[in-house]
Write a protein that holds these residues in place. Structure first.
Motif, PDB file in Angstrom:
ATOM      1  N   ASP A   8       0.941  -0.762   0.134  1.00 23.34           N
ATOM      2  CA  ASP A   8       0.309  -0.223  -0.621  1.00 23.34           C
ATOM      3  C   ASP A   8       0.976   1.131   0.211  1.00 23.34           C
ATOM      4  OD1 ASP A   8      -2.088   2.012   0.494  1.00 23.34           O
ATOM      5  OD2 ASP A   8      -3.588   0.495   1.382  1.00 23.34           O
ATOM      6  N   ASP A   9       1.114   2.360  -0.288  1.00 19.22           N
ATOM      7  CA  ASP A   9       1.677   3.717  -0.908  1.00 19.22           C
ATOM      8  C   ASP A   9       1.206   4.265   0.273  1.00 19.22           C
ATOM      9  OD1 ASP A   9      -1.212   4.332  -1.775  1.00 19.22           O
ATOM     10  OD2 ASP A   9      -0.649   5.460  -2.857  1.00 19.22           O
ATOM     11  N   PHE A  12       0.312   4.289   7.096  1.00 17.31           N
ATOM     12  CA  PHE A  12      -0.974   4.333   7.609  1.00 17.31           C
ATOM     13  C   PHE A  12      -1.654   2.821   8.008  1.00 17.31           C
ATOM     14  CE2 PHE A  12      -5.211   4.395   9.108  1.00 17.31           C
ATOM     15  CZ  PHE A  12      -5.021   5.023  10.745  1.00 17.31           C
ATOM     16  N   MET A  13      -2.019   2.791   6.074  1.00 12.98           N
ATOM     17  CA  MET A  13      -2.974   1.666   6.012  1.00 12.98           C
ATOM     18  C   MET A  13      -1.772   0.153   6.276  1.00 12.98           C
ATOM     19  SD  MET A  13      -5.902   2.604   4.997  1.00 12.98           S
ATOM     20  CE  MET A  13      -7.053   3.183   4.517  1.00 12.98           C
ATOM     21  N   ARG A  14      -0.897   0.159   5.616  1.00 11.59           N
ATOM     22  CA  ARG A  14      -0.194  -0.237   6.210  1.00 11.59           C
ATOM     23  C   ARG A  14       0.359  -1.097   7.035  1.00 11.59           C
ATOM     24  NH1 ARG A  14       3.735   1.906   2.749  1.00 11.59           N
ATOM     25  NH2 ARG A  14       5.289   2.908   4.057  1.00 11.59           N
ATOM     26  N   MET A  15       0.601   0.296   8.301  1.00 13.41           N
ATOM     27  CA  MET A  15       0.371  -0.385   9.697  1.00 13.41           C
ATOM     28  C   MET A  15      -0.990  -0.946  10.389  1.00 13.41           C
ATOM     29  SD  MET A  15       1.236   3.013  11.877  1.00 13.41           S
ATOM     30  CE  MET A  15       0.182   3.587  12.482  1.00 13.41           C
ATOM     31  N   ASN A  34       4.749   0.897  -3.039  1.00 14.42           N
ATOM     32  CA  ASN A  34       4.246   0.762  -5.256  1.00 14.42           C
ATOM     33  C   ASN A  34       4.464  -1.027  -5.436  1.00 14.42           C
ATOM     34  OD1 ASN A  34       6.866  -0.052  -5.608  1.00 14.42           O
ATOM     35  ND2 ASN A  34       7.414   2.171  -5.358  1.00 14.42           N
ATOM     36  N   GLY A  35       3.519  -1.132  -6.924  1.00 16.14           N
ATOM     37  CA  GLY A  35       3.440  -2.265  -7.472  1.00 16.14           C
ATOM     38  C   GLY A  35       5.255  -2.732  -7.661  1.00 16.14           C
TER      39      GLY A  35
END
Length: 120
Positions: A8-9, A12-15, A34-35
């Protein structure tokens, strides 16, 4: 214990996702923003499952999904999308994603998607 790569870029979303999946008993072996990073980390870590955001800079999740599936046809990828990206989700499923999760993340739905994907 299943090993996951979170892509996820948004940090916060990754966390948020990392906390939910580790609370559910999974191990996060790497995180990509990123991809392209996701592809490199996939090759390095060979995770059991990848969570892949659709909209990212450099290379989006659909392009990364296609490249990972080309490298490893057995790769298990669960797409993460914001509301209103249904057409992209359909595209991702046709290109080999095993499931999708809609943001904001719902913990029971994430567990269900991961368990379902790992059984395939």
């Amino acid at each position: 214990m299943a090993r996951l790569l979170i892509t996820d870029d948004a940090a916060f979303m990754r966390m948020t996702l990392k906390k939910m999946v580790t609370d559910a008993g999974y191990e996060v072996v790497a995180e990509a923003e990123n991809g392209q990073q996701a592809i490199d980390l996939y090759l390095e870590h060979k995770p059991d499952l990848v969570t892949m955001d659709i909209t990212m800079p450099e290379m989006n999740g659909i392009q990364a999904l296609e490249k990972i599936k080309a490298l490893d046809p057995n790769a298990k990828v669960v797409m993460c999308s914001a509301m209103g990206q249904q057409n992209m989700v359909v595209d991702a499923i046709q290109k080999g994603a095993v499931d999708f999760i809609v943001k904001p993340f719902d913990e029971p739905r994430i567990k269900e998607a991961i368990e379902k994907a790992l059984k395939r």
